[in-house]
Design a protein around this motif. Structure first.
Motif, PDB file in Angstrom:
ATOM      1  N   PRO A  68      63.296  30.804 -24.050  1.00 32.29           N
ATOM      2  CA  PRO A  68      63.932  29.829 -23.163  1.00 32.29           C
ATOM      3  C   PRO A  68      63.166  29.594 -21.864  1.00 32.29           C
ATOM      4  N   VAL A  69      63.309  28.386 -21.381  1.00 28.13           N
ATOM      5  CA  VAL A  69      62.826  28.027 -20.053  1.00 28.13           C
ATOM      6  C   VAL A  69      64.059  28.007 -19.156  1.00 28.13           C
ATOM      7  N   TYR A  70      63.957  28.660 -18.007  1.00 29.14           N
ATOM      8  CA  TYR A  70      65.068  28.740 -17.065  1.00 29.14           C
ATOM      9  C   TYR A  70      64.747  27.958 -15.803  1.00 29.14           C
ATOM     10  N   ARG A  71      65.801  27.610 -15.072  1.00 33.37           N
ATOM     11  CA  ARG A  71      65.674  27.016 -13.749  1.00 33.37           C
ATOM     12  C   ARG A  71      66.307  27.994 -12.766  1.00 33.37           C
ATOM     13  N   LEU A  72      65.599  28.281 -11.696  1.00 32.02           N
ATOM     14  CA  LEU A  72      66.125  29.146 -10.644  1.00 32.02           C
ATOM     15  C   LEU A  72      67.144  28.350  -9.830  1.00 32.02           C
ATOM     16  N   ASN A  73      68.352  28.878  -9.707  1.00 32.52           N
ATOM     17  CA  ASN A  73      69.444  28.207  -9.013  1.00 32.52           C
ATOM     18  C   ASN A  73      69.832  29.025  -7.786  1.00 32.52           C
ATOM     19  N   LEU A  74      69.197  28.763  -6.670  1.00 35.45           N
ATOM     20  CA  LEU A  74      69.478  29.529  -5.457  1.00 35.45           C
ATOM     21  C   LEU A  74      70.799  29.140  -4.820  1.00 35.45           C
ATOM     22  N   THR A  75      71.385  28.010  -5.206  1.00 35.27           N
ATOM     23  CA  THR A  75      72.698  27.657  -4.656  1.00 35.27           C
ATOM     24  C   THR A  75      73.762  28.651  -5.111  1.00 35.27           C
ATOM     25  N   ALA A  76      73.505  29.375  -6.196  1.00 33.76           N
ATOM     26  CA  ALA A  76      74.461  30.393  -6.657  1.00 33.76           C
ATOM     27  C   ALA A  76      74.625  31.509  -5.632  1.00 33.76           C
ATOM     28  N   LEU A  77      73.656  31.652  -4.728  1.00 34.63           N
ATOM     29  CA  LEU A  77      73.770  32.689  -3.707  1.00 34.63           C
ATOM     30  C   LEU A  77      74.877  32.385  -2.701  1.00 34.63           C
ATOM     31  N   THR A  78      75.264  31.142  -2.598  1.00 33.03           N
ATOM     32  CA  THR A  78      76.299  30.768  -1.640  1.00 33.03           C
ATOM     33  C   THR A  78      77.677  30.709  -2.260  1.00 33.03           C
ATOM     34  N   GLU A  79      77.745  30.872  -3.570  1.00 29.04           N
ATOM     35  CA  GLU A  79      79.028  30.832  -4.264  1.00 29.04           C
ATOM     36  C   GLU A  79      79.664  32.210  -4.284  1.00 29.04           C
ATOM     37  N   PRO A  80      80.980  32.278  -4.185  1.00 27.31           N
ATOM     38  CA  PRO A  80      81.652  33.590  -4.235  1.00 27.31           C
ATOM     39  C   PRO A  80      81.560  34.199  -5.630  1.00 27.31           C
ATOM     40  N   THR A  81      81.545  35.518  -5.687  1.00 26.64           N
ATOM     41  CA  THR A  81      81.590  36.206  -6.979  1.00 26.64           C
ATOM     42  C   THR A  81      82.989  36.734  -7.186  1.00 26.64           C
ATOM     43  N   SER A  82      83.269  37.132  -8.399  1.00 29.56           N
ATOM     44  CA  SER A  82      84.576  37.720  -8.661  1.00 29.56           C
ATOM     45  C   SER A  82      84.553  39.232  -8.456  1.00 29.56           C
ATOM     46  N   ALA A  83      83.490  39.718  -7.827  1.00 32.11           N
ATOM     47  CA  ALA A  83      83.354  41.152  -7.580  1.00 32.11           C
ATOM     48  C   ALA A  83      84.111  41.592  -6.338  1.00 32.11           C
ATOM     49  N   GLY A  84      84.668  40.649  -5.601  1.00 35.60           N
ATOM     50  CA  GLY A  84      85.453  41.021  -4.426  1.00 35.60           C
ATOM     51  C   GLY A  84      84.733  40.722  -3.132  1.00 35.60           C
ATOM     52  N   PRO A  85      85.392  40.902  -2.007  1.00 30.69           N
ATOM     53  CA  PRO A  85      84.794  40.599  -0.723  1.00 30.69           C
ATOM     54  C   PRO A  85      83.639  41.530  -0.393  1.00 30.69           C
ATOM     55  N   GLY A  86      82.655  40.970   0.286  1.00 29.96           N
ATOM     56  CA  GLY A  86      81.524  41.768   0.743  1.00 29.96           C
ATOM     57  C   GLY A  86      80.521  42.101  -0.345  1.00 29.96           C
ATOM     58  N   SER A  87      80.646  41.489  -1.524  1.00 32.53           N
ATOM     59  CA  SER A  87      79.706  41.814  -2.602  1.00 32.53           C
ATOM     60  C   SER A  87      78.413  41.071  -2.453  1.00 32.53           C
TER      61      SER A  87
END
Length: 144
Positions: free
Chosen positions: A125-144
């Protein structure tokens, strides 16, 4: 002149970005019932693999940032991975980057050039790096 409280954020160094990406990849919980994803998450979370994960992330990010579409494939970054990296950590890191939305499949494939693993000629596969994901919240909880 920038008004108070709206100052531009300080530039992020590559080291900081790699550390943030590695943290984000580790913070995303594996899908419930997916034992393989759980095992791969453990490899990425293992403190003994921290330098290995960061090295893999560095190589992938540098490769993608050198492409105008932010695309990357293992054919390009595999040859420049440090030889001391544990092979299992490479696949685990890529899987966790995908789970975190940081590596997004483009739907394109190239022929694998990895003869050592016996995968030469197979679709990769060819992937695209998506740095906007760094600004999205995770479901791992606050401060993750």
């Amino acid at each position: 002149m920038i008004a108070s409280g709206t100052e531009a954020p300080a530039p992020v160094t590559l080291r900081e970005m790699v550390a943030d990406i590695a943290r984000r990849a580790a913070a995303v919980p594996p899908a419930a019932g997916d034992e393989l994803a759980s095992l791969l998450a453990l490899l990425v979370l293992d403190p003994r693999n921290t330098d290995h994960v960061r090295a893999v992330v560095s190589v992938i990010v540098l490769d993608a940032m050198g492409n105008s579409w932010r695309e990357t494939t293992a054919n390009r970054w595999r040859p420049v991975l440090p030889t001391w990296i544990r092979p299992a950590v490479v696949g685990a890191t890529v899987q966790r980057l995908r789970a975190a939305g940081l590596l997004v499949p483009t739907g394109k494939y190239v022929k694998c050039t990895d003869r050592a693993a016996g995968n030469a000629g197979k679709p990769q596969p060819v992937y695209r790096l998506n740095l906007t994901a760094l600004t999205e919240p995770t479901s791992a909880g606050p401060g993750s």
